[in-house]
Design a protein around this motif. Sequence first.
Motif: not given
Length: 235
Positions: A109-114
């Motif tokens: 949660x909170x990560x916009x990209x891998x």
Amino acid sequence: MRMTNATDMTYSYADLPGLMGLMTGDEKHGPAATSTLDVLWVLYDRVLRVSPEGMADPERDRFLLSKGHGPMAYYAVLAAKGFIPVEWLPGFGSYDSPLGHHPDRTLVPGAEIGSGSLGHGLPIAVGTALGLRAQGLDEPRVWALIGDAELDEGSNHEAIAFAGPAGLDRLHTVVVDNSSASYARPGGIATRFQAAGWSALTVDGRDHEALYAAFTAPHPGSPHVVVARVEPKSA
């Protein structure tokens, strides 16, 4: 804005080493993580307009961790700010943990990209800024954090060359410079961005007030880069 995690405990910068210490195991990329710690804290504590409750808000700021091969500091800050449970940290890198050695946007949660493969984050940030402009969303800011060694990748230079003339003034990049680049020249990072029409500042990457002032400096009509210089990476 003060945020709390699921246990309603408030964390401060002084708690981050303890949170990072919960993450054990091999392949931690410790230097890559610790080099970003102060930048990440200042951004999430004082600059980014994003919260655990507003992760789907189209008006939120977007933060893209391109330097994703050393995510321990990122996970510690996300836990301190309530995006992920602190209880996840001890499982870092294990088979069934959502906290992998590279962040996964579908699990964290909170990560916009891998991320983690070098040279991808800034081009994605350019596309994100263009997409927001096309939607008429003028308030959200896009931030990408890259390492100085990522500037060995040509994809970043294409992104730099495009963003300046395109006037993407909602685009911000932080280059954490720990002297890892193979082809670097002293002072060359800021100059490279400025040559493409960017606003550029170079500061001490451990000085929170200097970082905050650089992050919030006005740059009308131009994308903005902050070169955060930290101690050289040890061998």
